[in-house]
Design an enzyme around this catalytic site. Structure first.
Site, mmCIF file in Angstrom:
data_model
loop_
_atom_site.group_PDB
_atom_site.id
_atom_site.type_symbol
_atom_site.label_atom_id
_atom_site.label_comp_id
_atom_site.label_asym_id
_atom_site.label_seq_id
_atom_site.Cartn_x
_atom_site.Cartn_y
_atom_site.Cartn_z
ATOM 1 N N GLY A 8 -18.076 -16.806 6.335
ATOM 2 C CA GLY A 8 -17.316 -17.915 6.894
ATOM 3 C C GLY A 8 -15.854 -17.451 6.745
ATOM 4 N N ALA A 9 -15.586 -16.393 6.140
ATOM 5 C CA ALA A 9 -14.259 -15.772 6.191
ATOM 6 C C ALA A 9 -14.082 -14.999 7.200
ATOM 7 C CB ALA A 9 -14.009 -15.149 4.544
ATOM 8 N N GLU A 123 -25.876 -9.181 22.994
ATOM 9 C CA GLU A 123 -26.334 -7.920 22.690
ATOM 10 C C GLU A 123 -27.696 -7.612 22.602
ATOM 11 O OE1 GLU A 123 -23.398 -5.125 21.249
ATOM 12 O OE2 GLU A 123 -21.748 -6.374 21.789
ATOM 13 N N TYR A 145 -25.842 -1.600 16.310
ATOM 14 C CA TYR A 145 -25.437 -3.201 15.935
ATOM 15 C C TYR A 145 -26.639 -4.007 16.530
ATOM 16 C CZ TYR A 145 -23.096 -7.340 16.748
ATOM 17 O OH TYR A 145 -22.954 -8.770 16.940
ATOM 18 N N VAL A 201 -8.456 2.269 27.197
ATOM 19 C CA VAL A 201 -9.696 1.728 27.949
ATOM 20 C C VAL A 201 -10.949 2.678 28.116
ATOM 21 C CG1 VAL A 201 -10.519 0.725 30.223
ATOM 22 C CG2 VAL A 201 -7.991 0.353 29.159
ATOM 23 N N GLY A 270 -23.677 5.122 24.804
ATOM 24 C CA GLY A 270 -24.600 3.960 24.765
ATOM 25 C C GLY A 270 -24.025 2.667 25.441
HETATM 26 P P1 NAD Z 1 -16.219 -10.759 11.786
HETATM 27 O O1 NAD Z 1 -16.753 -9.141 11.532
HETATM 28 O O2 NAD Z 1 -14.990 -11.215 12.169
HETATM 29 O O3 NAD Z 1 -16.737 -11.344 10.618
HETATM 30 C C1 NAD Z 1 -17.828 -10.965 9.792
HETATM 31 C C2 NAD Z 1 -17.638 -11.638 8.374
HETATM 32 O O4 NAD Z 1 -18.930 -11.402 7.624
HETATM 33 C C3 NAD Z 1 -16.489 -11.355 7.536
HETATM 34 O O5 NAD Z 1 -16.004 -12.494 6.953
HETATM 35 C C4 NAD Z 1 -17.369 -10.292 6.604
HETATM 36 O O6 NAD Z 1 -16.484 -10.146 5.219
HETATM 37 C C5 NAD Z 1 -18.400 -11.013 6.265
HETATM 38 N N1 NAD Z 1 -19.557 -10.055 5.823
HETATM 39 C C6 NAD Z 1 -19.883 -8.842 6.216
HETATM 40 N N2 NAD Z 1 -20.846 -8.487 5.428
HETATM 41 C C7 NAD Z 1 -21.375 -9.530 4.477
HETATM 42 C C8 NAD Z 1 -22.256 -9.291 3.566
HETATM 43 N N3 NAD Z 1 -23.116 -8.281 3.143
HETATM 44 N N4 NAD Z 1 -22.331 -10.637 2.749
HETATM 45 C C9 NAD Z 1 -21.547 -11.592 3.200
HETATM 46 N N5 NAD Z 1 -20.439 -11.563 4.150
HETATM 47 C C10 NAD Z 1 -20.482 -10.562 4.810
HETATM 48 O O7 NAD Z 1 -17.461 -11.211 12.893
HETATM 49 P P2 NAD Z 1 -17.642 -12.377 13.944
HETATM 50 O O8 NAD Z 1 -16.918 -11.782 15.141
HETATM 51 O O9 NAD Z 1 -16.679 -13.491 13.366
HETATM 52 O O10 NAD Z 1 -18.936 -12.378 14.020
HETATM 53 C C11 NAD Z 1 -19.766 -13.231 13.218
HETATM 54 C C12 NAD Z 1 -21.085 -13.486 13.891
HETATM 55 O O11 NAD Z 1 -21.414 -13.809 15.024
HETATM 56 C C13 NAD Z 1 -21.725 -12.264 13.676
HETATM 57 O O12 NAD Z 1 -23.302 -12.305 13.002
HETATM 58 C C14 NAD Z 1 -22.010 -11.712 14.733
HETATM 59 O O13 NAD Z 1 -23.198 -10.963 15.038
HETATM 60 C C15 NAD Z 1 -22.062 -12.948 15.951
HETATM 61 N N6 NAD Z 1 -21.427 -12.688 17.015
HETATM 62 C C16 NAD Z 1 -20.311 -12.556 17.237
HETATM 63 C C17 NAD Z 1 -19.658 -12.326 18.561
HETATM 64 C C18 NAD Z 1 -18.343 -11.769 19.053
HETATM 65 O O14 NAD Z 1 -18.112 -11.676 20.225
HETATM 66 N N7 NAD Z 1 -17.518 -11.752 18.005
HETATM 67 C C19 NAD Z 1 -20.622 -12.757 19.617
HETATM 68 C C20 NAD Z 1 -21.849 -13.360 19.610
HETATM 69 C C21 NAD Z 1 -22.097 -13.448 18.046
HETATM 70 O O1 DAU Z 2 -21.283 -9.653 23.215
HETATM 71 C C1 DAU Z 2 -20.848 -10.320 21.961
HETATM 72 C C2 DAU Z 2 -20.718 -9.174 21.245
HETATM 73 O O2 DAU Z 2 -19.204 -8.838 21.500
HETATM 74 C C3 DAU Z 2 -20.722 -9.356 19.631
HETATM 75 O O3 DAU Z 2 -21.904 -9.498 19.245
HETATM 76 C C4 DAU Z 2 -20.003 -8.052 18.918
HETATM 77 O O4 DAU Z 2 -20.063 -8.513 17.446
HETATM 78 C C5 DAU Z 2 -18.519 -7.894 19.371
HETATM 79 O O5 DAU Z 2 -18.031 -6.896 18.894
HETATM 80 C C6 DAU Z 2 -18.692 -8.018 20.910
HETATM 81 O O6 DAU Z 2 -19.074 -6.662 21.272
HETATM 82 P P1 DAU Z 2 -18.476 -5.580 22.431
HETATM 83 O O7 DAU Z 2 -18.772 -4.419 22.119
HETATM 84 O O8 DAU Z 2 -18.763 -6.239 23.959
HETATM 85 O O9 DAU Z 2 -17.018 -5.932 22.338
HETATM 86 P P2 DAU Z 2 -15.579 -5.039 21.889
HETATM 87 O O10 DAU Z 2 -14.594 -5.968 21.853
HETATM 88 O O11 DAU Z 2 -15.940 -3.980 20.908
HETATM 89 O O12 DAU Z 2 -15.519 -4.357 23.426
HETATM 90 C C7 DAU Z 2 -15.610 -5.105 24.598
HETATM 91 C C8 DAU Z 2 -15.417 -4.183 25.743
HETATM 92 O O13 DAU Z 2 -14.173 -3.453 25.677
HETATM 93 C C9 DAU Z 2 -16.424 -3.138 25.492
HETATM 94 O O14 DAU Z 2 -16.806 -2.712 27.182
HETATM 95 C C10 DAU Z 2 -15.816 -1.743 25.236
HETATM 96 C C11 DAU Z 2 -14.595 -2.021 25.490
HETATM 97 N N1 DAU Z 2 -13.488 -1.680 24.705
HETATM 98 C C12 DAU Z 2 -13.348 -1.810 23.583
HETATM 99 C C13 DAU Z 2 -12.384 -1.042 22.489
HETATM 100 C C14 DAU Z 2 -12.423 -1.779 21.197
HETATM 101 C C15 DAU Z 2 -12.591 -0.545 25.433
HETATM 102 O O15 DAU Z 2 -12.544 -0.366 26.475
HETATM 103 N N2 DAU Z 2 -11.337 -0.284 24.513
HETATM 104 C C16 DAU Z 2 -11.360 -0.432 23.414
HETATM 105 O O16 DAU Z 2 -10.459 0.045 22.259
#
Ligand code: NAD
Ligand code: DAU
Length: 332
Positions: A8-9, A123, A145, A201, A270
């Site tokens: 939650g942080a 994903e 991941y 990009v 990938g």
């Molecule tokens: P984030 O990386 O910002 O946050 C992850 C949080 O989990 C952090 O606060 C970190 O300290 C905590 N954490 C990591 N390892 C831990 C552990 N072992 N024990 C307790 N806490 C731990 O990620 P986010 O983008 O907020 O993603 C949150 C969730 O949503 C994840 O499960 C991710 O897979 C899912 N999700 C993310 C996206 C996205 O676009 N960011 C989309 C769909 C689902």
């Molecule tokens: O789809 C949900 C997922 O979205 C979550 O489950 C993941 O936690 C989250 O990290 C995110 O994954 P992506 O790989 O889609 O997100 P990211 O922001 O890393 O990249 C988004 C797109 O942008 C992807 O096609 C890769 C591209 N990219 C990313 C970075 C960091 C770039 O072109 N340049 C970059 O520097």
């Protein structure tokens, strides 16, 4: 309601906790390891409604401490979340995302927790050229991941079938909004653009993502928490799809920059080409996305512009070293 929100942080977790405190008046215990991505600052405006327990979800004693004398539900966001980091170091992803989820599920069972919501991702379905994934689509993962997230989802479902634990899974598409760590596409590009740094990009920039404003995901999770059927999966997809280069061009325009800042760099191994989620099931529970991409991006750029207090320590700490290692160039 009393909730245990693990992770939650972090980005999505802290936005969800904010909604639960402000809109639902919940009492929330946050269990978070406070990795590089988790920050108490993300919750600092919420005061006494939130209790923060620092600890890992794979530590049973910490989980028991966080559950205390009971919670109504566990919502698990805790995870290692960055695809690029999973390629260079997959172990932590299995430890937290798979083993950590198992420890939480065991604790939920032992303590008789009424509901367990696993936050998962589009994903796990892999890439789709045309159309959208439904909850029935097979799990075809491309990165350590996504493989670790799919593994956790299967464990979550096993706890319903084997032990009768009331589990539900919420699979979100790409989130964006305030408090997102700048390793992810949108905050990385916004902060680089604000600093006049190059915008890296990957590949041809034509990969497509299905963008979901973080507050819309939080509302979707709340619908599933309240109304989801145990054992079911609910996709929560954003209202708009864009190529990465479209996103980058829009950020350049909103920050008053031109396209000379764009730098095409080596593609991610990938790299999934396109994500797209069908969300009919969660719509049937009464959810609808409220924020279109154009508005959400404006709000996000404005938030980063106005909240240097939040990102300045990040840009001068672990992130700077990560960035230099990963992109082979310095941040300005
Ligand atoms: P984030 O990386 O910002 O946050 C992850 C949080 O989990 C952090 O606060 C970190 O300290 C905590 N954490 C990591 N390892 C831990 C552990 N072992 N024990 C307790 N806490 C731990 O990620 P986010 O983008 O907020 O993603 C949150 C969730 O949503 C994840 O499960 C991710 O897979 C899912 N999700 C993310 C996206 C996205 O676009 N960011 C989309 C769909 C689902
Ligand atoms: O789809 C949900 C997922 O979205 C979550 O489950 C993941 O936690 C989250 O990290 C995110 O994954 P992506 O790989 O889609 O997100 P990211 O922001 O890393 O990249 C988004 C797109 O942008 C992807 O096609 C890769 C591209 N990219 C990313 C970075 C960091 C770039 O072109 N340049 C970059 O520097």
């Amino acid at each position: 309601m009393k909730l245990l929100v693990s992770g939650g942080a972090g980005f999505i977790g802290s936005n969800f906790v904010r909604q639960r405190v402000n809109d639902h008046r919940d009492e929330v215990v946050v269990l978070d390891k406070l990795t590089y991505a988790g920050r108490p600052e993300n919750l600092q405006d919420l005061g006494d409604a939130v209790t923060l327990v620092q600890g890992a979800i794979e530590d049973p004693a910490k989980v028991a401490q966080a559950i205390g004398d009971g919670v109504d539900a566990i919502v698990n966001f805790a995870a290692e979340t960055h695809v690029d980091r999973s390629i260079s170091g997959p172990e932590a992803f299995v430890e937290t995302n798979v083993r950590g989820s198992l420890v939480l599920l065991e604790a939920a069972r032992e303590h008789g927790v009424g509901r367990y919501v696993q936050i998962s991702t589009d994903e796990v379905y892999g890439s789709i050229e045309e159309g959208s994934f439904t909850e029935e689509s097979p799990l075809v993962t491309s990165s350590p991941y996504s493989a670790s997230k799919a593994g956790a989802d299967l464990l979550v479902q096993s706890y319903l079938h084997t032990y009768g634990l009331e589990t539900v899974i919420c699979r979100g598409s790409n989130n964006y909004g305030p408090y997102q760590y700048p390793e992810k596409l949108i905050p990385l590009m916004v902060l680089n653009a604000l600093h006049g740094d190059k915008l890296p990009v990957y590949g041809d920039g034509l990969n497509v993502r299905n963008w979901l404003f973080v507050e819309d995901f939080g509302r979707g999770i709340s619908h599933v928490l309240a109304h989801g059927t145990p054992g079911e999966v609910y996709n929560v997809g954003g209202p708009d799809e864009c190529t990465n280069i479209e996103v980058v061009r829009e950020i350049l325009a909103q920050t008053g920059n031109d396209e000379s800042l764009i730098e095409y760099v080596t593609d991610r191994p990938g790299h999934d080409r396109r994500y797209s989620l069908g969300s009919e099931k969660v719509r049937a529970l009464g959810w609808e996305a409220q924020v279109r991409f154009a508005e959400g991006l404006r709000r996000t750029v404005a938030w980063y512009r106005d909240n240097a207090w939040w990102w300045e320590p990040i840009r001068s700490g672990e992130y700077r070293e990560y960035y230099e290692r990963h992109y082979g160039r310095s941040l300005g």
